[in-house]
Design a protein around this motif. Structure first.
Motif, PDB file in Angstrom:
ATOM      1  N   ARG A 225       2.821 -63.312 -16.960  1.00  0.00           N
ATOM      2  CA  ARG A 225       2.326 -61.947 -17.163  1.00  0.00           C
ATOM      3  C   ARG A 225       3.012 -61.281 -18.360  1.00  0.00           C
ATOM      4  O   ARG A 225       2.367 -60.613 -19.166  1.00  0.00           O
ATOM      5  CB  ARG A 225       2.569 -61.121 -15.896  1.00  0.00           C
ATOM      6  CG  ARG A 225       2.130 -59.685 -15.995  1.00  0.00           C
ATOM      7  CD  ARG A 225       2.442 -58.926 -14.722  1.00  0.00           C
ATOM      8  NE  ARG A 225       1.715 -59.434 -13.580  1.00  0.00           N
ATOM      9  CZ  ARG A 225       0.503 -58.983 -13.195  1.00  0.00           C
ATOM     10  NH1 ARG A 225      -0.069 -58.018 -13.856  1.00  0.00           N
ATOM     11  NH2 ARG A 225      -0.086 -59.491 -12.147  1.00  0.00           N
ATOM     12  N   SER A 226       4.315 -61.473 -18.485  1.00  0.00           N
ATOM     13  CA  SER A 226       5.057 -60.826 -19.576  1.00  0.00           C
ATOM     14  C   SER A 226       4.546 -61.268 -20.944  1.00  0.00           C
ATOM     15  O   SER A 226       4.461 -60.459 -21.865  1.00  0.00           O
ATOM     16  CB  SER A 226       6.546 -61.111 -19.442  1.00  0.00           C
ATOM     17  OG  SER A 226       6.785 -62.505 -19.472  1.00  0.00           O
TER      18      SER A 226
ATOM     19  N   VAL B 257       1.125 -59.475 -21.598  1.00  0.00           N
ATOM     20  CA  VAL B 257       1.327 -58.060 -21.936  1.00  0.00           C
ATOM     21  C   VAL B 257       1.829 -57.940 -23.372  1.00  0.00           C
ATOM     22  O   VAL B 257       1.350 -57.101 -24.144  1.00  0.00           O
ATOM     23  CB  VAL B 257       2.294 -57.380 -20.943  1.00  0.00           C
ATOM     24  CG1 VAL B 257       2.692 -55.989 -21.420  1.00  0.00           C
ATOM     25  CG2 VAL B 257       1.680 -57.313 -19.559  1.00  0.00           C
ATOM     26  N   LYS B 258       2.762 -58.800 -23.754  1.00  0.00           N
ATOM     27  CA  LYS B 258       3.291 -58.769 -25.125  1.00  0.00           C
ATOM     28  C   LYS B 258       2.182 -59.046 -26.138  1.00  0.00           C
ATOM     29  O   LYS B 258       2.085 -58.368 -27.163  1.00  0.00           O
ATOM     30  CB  LYS B 258       4.413 -59.785 -25.282  1.00  0.00           C
ATOM     31  CG  LYS B 258       5.042 -59.757 -26.666  1.00  0.00           C
ATOM     32  CD  LYS B 258       6.122 -60.793 -26.790  1.00  0.00           C
ATOM     33  CE  LYS B 258       6.811 -60.809 -28.122  1.00  0.00           C
ATOM     34  NZ  LYS B 258       6.032 -60.517 -29.288  1.00  0.00           N
TER      35      LYS B 258
ATOM     36  N   ILE C 253      -1.048 -58.543 -25.780  1.00  0.00           N
ATOM     37  CA  ILE C 253      -1.967 -57.386 -25.815  1.00  0.00           C
ATOM     38  C   ILE C 253      -1.371 -56.297 -26.703  1.00  0.00           C
ATOM     39  O   ILE C 253      -2.051 -55.730 -27.565  1.00  0.00           O
ATOM     40  CB  ILE C 253      -2.234 -56.836 -24.394  1.00  0.00           C
ATOM     41  CG1 ILE C 253      -2.963 -57.868 -23.531  1.00  0.00           C
ATOM     42  CG2 ILE C 253      -2.990 -55.513 -24.448  1.00  0.00           C
ATOM     43  CD1 ILE C 253      -4.390 -58.157 -23.911  1.00  0.00           C
ATOM     44  N   TRP C 254      -0.077 -56.007 -26.512  1.00  0.00           N
ATOM     45  CA  TRP C 254       0.568 -54.974 -27.337  1.00  0.00           C
ATOM     46  C   TRP C 254       0.638 -55.384 -28.803  1.00  0.00           C
ATOM     47  O   TRP C 254       0.463 -54.542 -29.690  1.00  0.00           O
ATOM     48  CB  TRP C 254       1.959 -54.627 -26.794  1.00  0.00           C
ATOM     49  CG  TRP C 254       1.856 -53.572 -25.745  1.00  0.00           C
ATOM     50  CD1 TRP C 254       1.980 -53.724 -24.412  1.00  0.00           C
ATOM     51  CD2 TRP C 254       1.549 -52.193 -25.973  1.00  0.00           C
ATOM     52  NE1 TRP C 254       1.775 -52.525 -23.774  1.00  0.00           N
ATOM     53  CE2 TRP C 254       1.511 -51.563 -24.705  1.00  0.00           C
ATOM     54  CE3 TRP C 254       1.305 -51.426 -27.101  1.00  0.00           C
ATOM     55  CZ2 TRP C 254       1.241 -50.215 -24.563  1.00  0.00           C
ATOM     56  CZ3 TRP C 254       1.045 -50.080 -26.943  1.00  0.00           C
ATOM     57  CH2 TRP C 254       1.011 -49.483 -25.687  1.00  0.00           C
TER      58      TRP C 254
ATOM     59  N   VAL D  43      -1.692 -50.949 -19.064  1.00  0.00           N
ATOM     60  CA  VAL D  43      -2.020 -52.298 -19.542  1.00  0.00           C
ATOM     61  C   VAL D  43      -1.870 -53.315 -18.418  1.00  0.00           C
ATOM     62  O   VAL D  43      -2.769 -54.126 -18.170  1.00  0.00           O
ATOM     63  CB  VAL D  43      -1.149 -52.707 -20.762  1.00  0.00           C
ATOM     64  CG1 VAL D  43      -1.299 -54.177 -21.074  1.00  0.00           C
ATOM     65  CG2 VAL D  43      -1.515 -51.881 -21.966  1.00  0.00           C
ATOM     66  N   SER D  44      -0.760 -53.289 -17.720  1.00  0.00           N
ATOM     67  CA  SER D  44      -0.530 -54.250 -16.638  1.00  0.00           C
ATOM     68  C   SER D  44      -1.577 -54.118 -15.540  1.00  0.00           C
ATOM     69  O   SER D  44      -2.053 -55.122 -15.002  1.00  0.00           O
ATOM     70  CB  SER D  44       0.860 -54.082 -16.036  1.00  0.00           C
ATOM     71  OG  SER D  44       1.824 -54.491 -16.966  1.00  0.00           O
ATOM     72  N   LYS D  45      -1.927 -52.891 -15.204  1.00  0.00           N
ATOM     73  CA  LYS D  45      -2.931 -52.659 -14.162  1.00  0.00           C
ATOM     74  C   LYS D  45      -4.291 -53.207 -14.597  1.00  0.00           C
ATOM     75  O   LYS D  45      -4.995 -53.843 -13.814  1.00  0.00           O
ATOM     76  CB  LYS D  45      -3.029 -51.164 -13.864  1.00  0.00           C
ATOM     77  CG  LYS D  45      -3.965 -50.823 -12.739  1.00  0.00           C
ATOM     78  CD  LYS D  45      -3.967 -49.334 -12.463  1.00  0.00           C
ATOM     79  CE  LYS D  45      -4.932 -48.985 -11.354  1.00  0.00           C
ATOM     80  NZ  LYS D  45      -4.981 -47.555 -11.103  1.00  0.00           N
TER      81      LYS D  45
ATOM     82  N   LEU E  41      -4.812 -55.605 -16.639  1.00  0.00           N
ATOM     83  CA  LEU E  41      -4.745 -57.071 -16.716  1.00  0.00           C
ATOM     84  C   LEU E  41      -4.811 -57.742 -15.348  1.00  0.00           C
ATOM     85  O   LEU E  41      -5.158 -58.920 -15.259  1.00  0.00           O
ATOM     86  CB  LEU E  41      -3.453 -57.495 -17.419  1.00  0.00           C
ATOM     87  CG  LEU E  41      -3.457 -57.372 -18.928  1.00  0.00           C
ATOM     88  CD1 LEU E  41      -2.064 -57.590 -19.478  1.00  0.00           C
ATOM     89  CD2 LEU E  41      -4.432 -58.355 -19.541  1.00  0.00           C
ATOM     90  N   THR E  42      -4.495 -57.014 -14.294  1.00  0.00           N
ATOM     91  CA  THR E  42      -4.458 -57.599 -12.950  1.00  0.00           C
ATOM     92  C   THR E  42      -5.753 -58.332 -12.605  1.00  0.00           C
ATOM     93  O   THR E  42      -5.727 -59.411 -12.021  1.00  0.00           O
ATOM     94  CB  THR E  42      -4.167 -56.507 -11.901  1.00  0.00           C
ATOM     95  OG1 THR E  42      -2.904 -55.917 -12.222  1.00  0.00           O
ATOM     96  CG2 THR E  42      -4.113 -57.072 -10.501  1.00  0.00           C
TER      97      THR E  42
END
Length: 119
Positions: free
Chosen positions: A62-63, A66-67, A69-70, A107-109, A111-112
Motif C-alpha cells: 500500500r505504501s 500511495v507514493k 499516486i503522490w 488518497v488511501s481511502k 485506493l481501498t
C-alpha cells in the motif's frame, strides 16, 4: 504514629545502561526486519490500478502505491494552487477514482477499492 525520620524504600540494584542494552535480546528492540506483514505486505492490485501504474506489477505494498499516486499528482501539477490539500483530477485520475477532485488525505481511502483481498 510515624517517626520523624524518613524511611527510604530498598533500591533495586541496577546494571549500567550498556550492560542492560547488551543483555536485552527482546525482538522488539533495535532495527525492525522487513517482512510481508502489515503495511509492507504486497496487495493484489485491481486491473484499473495496474493500468494506472503502468509497470505490469500485479502486487505492491500500500505504501508504494500511495507514493506513486503522490508522485503522479506532483509531476502533473494536480494540486489546487489555492489550497494544496485539494487535488484536481485529470482524466487518468478521474478514470481511476471516479471523482473530479478530492482532498489529499483521502488518497488511501480512495485506493481501498483497488486492493483485492487475497484468501
Amino acid at each position: 504514629m510515624l517517626s520523624s525520620g524518613s524511611i527510604k524504600p530498598a533500591q533495586k540494584e541496577r546494571k549500567p545502561k550498556k550492560e542492560r542494552e547488551a543483555s536485552d535480546e527482546s525482538p522488539r528492540k533495535g532495527k525492525r526486519q522487513k517482512g510481508s506483514t502489515g503495511f509492507l505486505a504486497p496487495l493484489q492490485l485491481s486491473d484499473a490500478l495496474m493500468k494506472f501504474i503502468g509497470t505490469g506489477e500485479t502486487e505492491l505494498p500500500r505504501s508504494d502505491v500511495v507514493k506513486r499516486i503522490w508522485d503522479y499528482i506532483k509531476e502533473n501539477n494536480l494540486q489546487d494552487p489555492a489550497d494544496k490539500r485539494n487535488i484536481i483530477c485529470d482524466e487518468k485520475l478521474k478514470e481511476l477514482f471516479e471523482v473530479d477532485y478530492f482532498t489529499g488525505f483521502t488518497v488511501s481511502k480512495l485506493l481501498t477499492a483497488h486492493f483485492i483481498k487475497m484468501k
